[in-house]
Design a protein around this motif. Structure first.
Motif, PDB file in Angstrom:
ATOM      1  N   MET A   1       0.851  -1.165   0.000  1.00  0.00           N
ATOM      2  CA  MET A   1       0.000   0.000   0.000  1.00  0.00           C
ATOM      3  C   MET A   1       0.901   1.233   0.000  1.00  0.00           C
ATOM      4  N   LYS A   2       0.447   2.269  -0.670  1.00  0.00           N
ATOM      5  CA  LYS A   2       1.222   3.496  -0.759  1.00  0.00           C
ATOM      6  C   LYS A   2       0.409   4.685  -0.266  1.00  0.00           C
ATOM      7  N   PHE A   3       1.122   5.676   0.206  1.00  0.00           N
ATOM      8  CA  PHE A   3       0.535   6.979   0.498  1.00  0.00           C
ATOM      9  C   PHE A   3       1.175   7.930  -0.494  1.00  0.00           C
ATOM     10  N   GLY A   4       0.410   8.357  -1.477  1.00  0.00           N
ATOM     11  CA  GLY A   4       0.976   9.100  -2.598  1.00  0.00           C
ATOM     12  C   GLY A   4       1.844   8.148  -3.400  1.00  0.00           C
ATOM     13  N   THR A   5       3.102   8.462  -3.499  1.00  0.00           N
ATOM     14  CA  THR A   5       4.029   7.579  -4.215  1.00  0.00           C
ATOM     15  C   THR A   5       4.944   6.811  -3.276  1.00  0.00           C
ATOM     16  N   THR A   6       4.792   7.037  -1.965  1.00  0.00           N
ATOM     17  CA  THR A   6       5.671   6.418  -0.977  1.00  0.00           C
ATOM     18  C   THR A   6       5.026   5.175  -0.386  1.00  0.00           C
ATOM     19  N   PRO A   7       5.722   4.045  -0.418  1.00  0.00           N
ATOM     20  CA  PRO A   7       5.179   2.831   0.217  1.00  0.00           C
ATOM     21  C   PRO A   7       5.055   3.023   1.735  1.00  0.00           C
ATOM     22  N   ILE A   8       3.971   2.524   2.289  1.00  0.00           N
ATOM     23  CA  ILE A   8       3.778   2.567   3.740  1.00  0.00           C
ATOM     24  C   ILE A   8       4.571   1.401   4.326  1.00  0.00           C
ATOM     25  N   GLY A  40       5.662   6.585  15.097  1.00  0.00           N
ATOM     26  CA  GLY A  40       6.023   7.923  14.643  1.00  0.00           C
ATOM     27  C   GLY A  40       7.145   7.960  13.620  1.00  0.00           C
ATOM     28  N   LEU A  41       8.171   7.157  13.829  1.00  0.00           N
ATOM     29  CA  LEU A  41       9.301   7.144  12.895  1.00  0.00           C
ATOM     30  C   LEU A  41       8.866   6.685  11.509  1.00  0.00           C
ATOM     31  N   TRP A  42       8.064   5.639  11.448  1.00  0.00           N
ATOM     32  CA  TRP A  42       7.599   5.100  10.159  1.00  0.00           C
ATOM     33  C   TRP A  42       6.590   6.045   9.504  1.00  0.00           C
ATOM     34  N   LEU A  43       5.775   6.690  10.317  1.00  0.00           N
ATOM     35  CA  LEU A  43       4.855   7.685   9.767  1.00  0.00           C
ATOM     36  C   LEU A  43       5.635   8.854   9.179  1.00  0.00           C
ATOM     37  N   GLN A  44       6.665   9.283   9.872  1.00  0.00           N
ATOM     38  CA  GLN A  44       7.504  10.393   9.404  1.00  0.00           C
ATOM     39  C   GLN A  44       8.207  10.034   8.102  1.00  0.00           C
ATOM     40  N   ARG A  45       8.649   8.786   7.990  1.00  0.00           N
ATOM     41  CA  ARG A  45       9.304   8.345   6.762  1.00  0.00           C
ATOM     42  C   ARG A  45       8.322   8.280   5.591  1.00  0.00           C
ATOM     43  N   THR A  46       7.067   7.987   5.912  1.00  0.00           N
ATOM     44  CA  THR A  46       6.051   7.910   4.865  1.00  0.00           C
ATOM     45  C   THR A  46       5.671   9.299   4.379  1.00  0.00           C
ATOM     46  N   ASN A  47       5.488  10.224   5.327  1.00  0.00           N
ATOM     47  CA  ASN A  47       5.130  11.590   4.974  1.00  0.00           C
ATOM     48  C   ASN A  47       5.549  12.502   6.125  1.00  0.00           C
ATOM     49  N   LEU A  49       4.551  15.457   6.953  1.00  0.00           N
ATOM     50  CA  LEU A  49       3.517  16.340   7.494  1.00  0.00           C
ATOM     51  C   LEU A  49       2.701  15.631   8.572  1.00  0.00           C
ATOM     52  N   PRO A  50       2.771  16.112   9.820  1.00  0.00           N
ATOM     53  CA  PRO A  50       2.017  15.472  10.903  1.00  0.00           C
ATOM     54  C   PRO A  50       0.521  15.380  10.644  1.00  0.00           C
ATOM     55  N   ALA A  51      -0.031  16.314   9.899  1.00  0.00           N
ATOM     56  CA  ALA A  51      -1.469  16.280   9.592  1.00  0.00           C
ATOM     57  C   ALA A  51      -1.840  15.043   8.783  1.00  0.00           C
ATOM     58  N   ASN A  52      -0.904  14.497   8.031  1.00  0.00           N
ATOM     59  CA  ASN A  52      -1.177  13.306   7.227  1.00  0.00           C
ATOM     60  C   ASN A  52      -1.013  12.004   7.998  1.00  0.00           C
ATOM     61  N   HIS A  53      -0.401  12.046   9.159  1.00  0.00           N
ATOM     62  CA  HIS A  53      -0.166  10.823   9.930  1.00  0.00           C
ATOM     63  C   HIS A  53      -1.466  10.142  10.342  1.00  0.00           C
ATOM     64  N   ALA A  54      -2.467  10.911  10.716  1.00  0.00           N
ATOM     65  CA  ALA A  54      -3.761  10.329  11.086  1.00  0.00           C
ATOM     66  C   ALA A  54      -4.424   9.666   9.880  1.00  0.00           C
ATOM     67  N   ILE A  55      -4.252  10.236   8.709  1.00  0.00           N
ATOM     68  CA  ILE A  55      -4.817   9.650   7.487  1.00  0.00           C
ATOM     69  C   ILE A  55      -4.133   8.320   7.185  1.00  0.00           C
ATOM     70  N   ILE A  56      -2.819   8.306   7.298  1.00  0.00           N
ATOM     71  CA  ILE A  56      -2.060   7.075   7.059  1.00  0.00           C
ATOM     72  C   ILE A  56      -2.463   6.014   8.071  1.00  0.00           C
ATOM     73  N   ALA A  57      -2.568   6.396   9.358  1.00  0.00           N
ATOM     74  CA  ALA A  57      -2.961   5.446  10.400  1.00  0.00           C
ATOM     75  C   ALA A  57      -4.344   4.860  10.121  1.00  0.00           C
ATOM     76  N   SER A  58      -5.269   5.667   9.652  1.00  0.00           N
ATOM     77  CA  SER A  58      -6.613   5.173   9.325  1.00  0.00           C
ATOM     78  C   SER A  58      -6.577   4.182   8.171  1.00  0.00           C
TER      79      SER A  58
END
Length: 93
Positions: A1-8, A40-47, A49-58
């Motif tokens: 799965m990807k967030f934008g072009t970055t793999p999660i 947090g580290l993996w979320l930061q590597r994915t994107n 922007l902290p505002a996008n971390h909740a979207i990625i987590a969902s």
């Protein structure tokens, strides 16, 4: 799965599985908070922007929840509450 072009990172999926299977019951918010707190580290590597971390987590939660339901490892206990099948089987006995 990807967030934008970055793999999660798979580690986020592992964290979600750990939380859903580690407790008898879980709410989606508990799992998302677990991912935000411990991933947090993996979320930061994915994107960055902290505002996008909740979207990625969902998105991670939704994917893992579908996977575990398909495998028969969790079931919906009631609206907004998921339980392991072991817990559900024990409750039905």
């Amino acid at each position: 799965m990807k967030f934008g072009t970055t793999p999660i990172p798979e580690q986020l999926f592992d964290l979600a599985r750990e939380r859903l299977l580690g407790n008898a019951t879980s709410t989606p918010d508990e799992v998302r908070q677990h991912l935000l707190k411990h991933g947090g580290l993996w979320l930061q590597r994915t994107n960055p922007l902290p505002a996008n971390h909740a979207i990625i987590a969902s998105r991670v939660l939704d994917a893992v929840r579908r996977e575990l339901v398909a495998k028969g490892q969790i079931k919906q206990f009631k609206r907004g509450l998921w339980a392991t099948t072991k817990f559900m089987d024990a409750a039905e006995s």
